[in-house]
Design a protein around this motif. Structure first.
Motif, mmCIF file in Angstrom:
data_model
loop_
_atom_site.group_PDB
_atom_site.id
_atom_site.type_symbol
_atom_site.label_atom_id
_atom_site.label_comp_id
_atom_site.label_asym_id
_atom_site.label_seq_id
_atom_site.Cartn_x
_atom_site.Cartn_y
_atom_site.Cartn_z
ATOM 1 N N ASP A 46 -30.972 -22.013 -23.474
ATOM 2 C CA ASP A 46 -32.019 -23.024 -23.371
ATOM 3 C C ASP A 46 -31.625 -24.013 -22.283
ATOM 4 N N ILE A 52 -31.431 -32.307 -19.179
ATOM 5 C CA ILE A 52 -32.640 -33.000 -19.637
ATOM 6 C C ILE A 52 -32.433 -34.512 -19.549
ATOM 7 N N SER A 56 -34.406 -37.119 -17.072
ATOM 8 C CA SER A 56 -35.295 -38.112 -17.681
ATOM 9 C C SER A 56 -35.007 -39.512 -17.147
ATOM 10 N N GLU A 61 -39.370 -34.628 -16.716
ATOM 11 C CA GLU A 61 -39.328 -34.050 -18.053
ATOM 12 C C GLU A 61 -38.923 -32.580 -17.955
ATOM 13 N N ALA A 63 -37.525 -31.006 -20.975
ATOM 14 C CA ALA A 63 -37.368 -30.508 -22.344
ATOM 15 C C ALA A 63 -38.278 -29.329 -22.655
ATOM 16 N N ARG A 64 -39.427 -29.249 -22.019
ATOM 17 C CA ARG A 64 -40.364 -28.146 -22.292
ATOM 18 C C ARG A 64 -40.165 -26.957 -21.360
ATOM 19 N N HIS A 65 -39.215 -27.066 -20.440
ATOM 20 C CA HIS A 65 -38.961 -25.964 -19.503
ATOM 21 C C HIS A 65 -38.478 -24.735 -20.266
ATOM 22 N N LYS A 66 -39.072 -23.612 -20.001
ATOM 23 C CA LYS A 66 -38.661 -22.339 -20.597
ATOM 24 C C LYS A 66 -37.848 -21.578 -19.562
ATOM 25 N N THR A 67 -36.619 -21.268 -19.916
ATOM 26 C CA THR A 67 -35.776 -20.529 -18.986
ATOM 27 C C THR A 67 -36.315 -19.116 -18.802
#
Length: 155
Positions: A46, A52, A56, A61, A63-67
């Motif tokens: 993750d 993160i 920030s 932002e 936190a919502r990044h998908k590897t």
């Protein structure tokens, strides 16, 4: 300094630290004139919590990044050959990007950004290492594409 390309792919080993940071910084600094994505040789982690945190601090932002890996990217329809520039942030990703794109007239650049994940023992030491990596990415972005648009502060 070069003109902004139409599309850039940042890559590193796991798409969990350096490449998502670079993707977020590029989008923040230069807006959405350029299509920007990131990937890793592997996508087995993750997004790192320290990455993160330090992003920030600049209003980015993650936190919502998908590897995602190079393979997953291609399965989702993002062909590496469609990018104007691939920026490898680790030696492993540089080798992989060059191998995958060897039949295309495509620019692959290597930016030797430190891997902050194994640096420091305390939280403050780790955050300092991640800020240092973030700073290296910022320096490279500005050297390559000029100052951020609209007077965005980099501190």
């Amino acid at each position: 300094m070069s003109r902004l390309p139409q599309s850039v792919l940042f890559c590193c080993d796991h798409n969990a630290v350096r490449s998502p940071m670079a993707e977020g910084l590029m989008k923040k600094f230069y807006g959405h004139e350029t299509y920007v994505q990131s990937a890793g040789v592997l996508a087995d982690m993750d997004v790192d919590g320290f990455a993160i945190s330090v992003c920030s601090e600049l209003g980015i932002e993650l936190a919502r990044h998908k590897t995602r890996s190079f393979d997953e990217m291609q399965k989702l329809g993002d062909e590496l050959s469609s990018f104007d520039l691939i920026v490898a942030l680790s030696p492993t990703s540089q080798r992989e990007a060059k191998e995958i794109t060897r039949f295309y007239a495509l620019q692959v650049e290597y930016w030797p950004i430190m891997d902050p994940t194994a640096t420091g023992e305390t939280r403050d030491q780790k955050l300092a290492a991640y800020r240092q990596a973030r700073g290296q990415i910022i320096e490279r972005l500005i050297a390559k594409f000029g100052p951020p648009k609209d007077g965005i502060s980099v501190s």
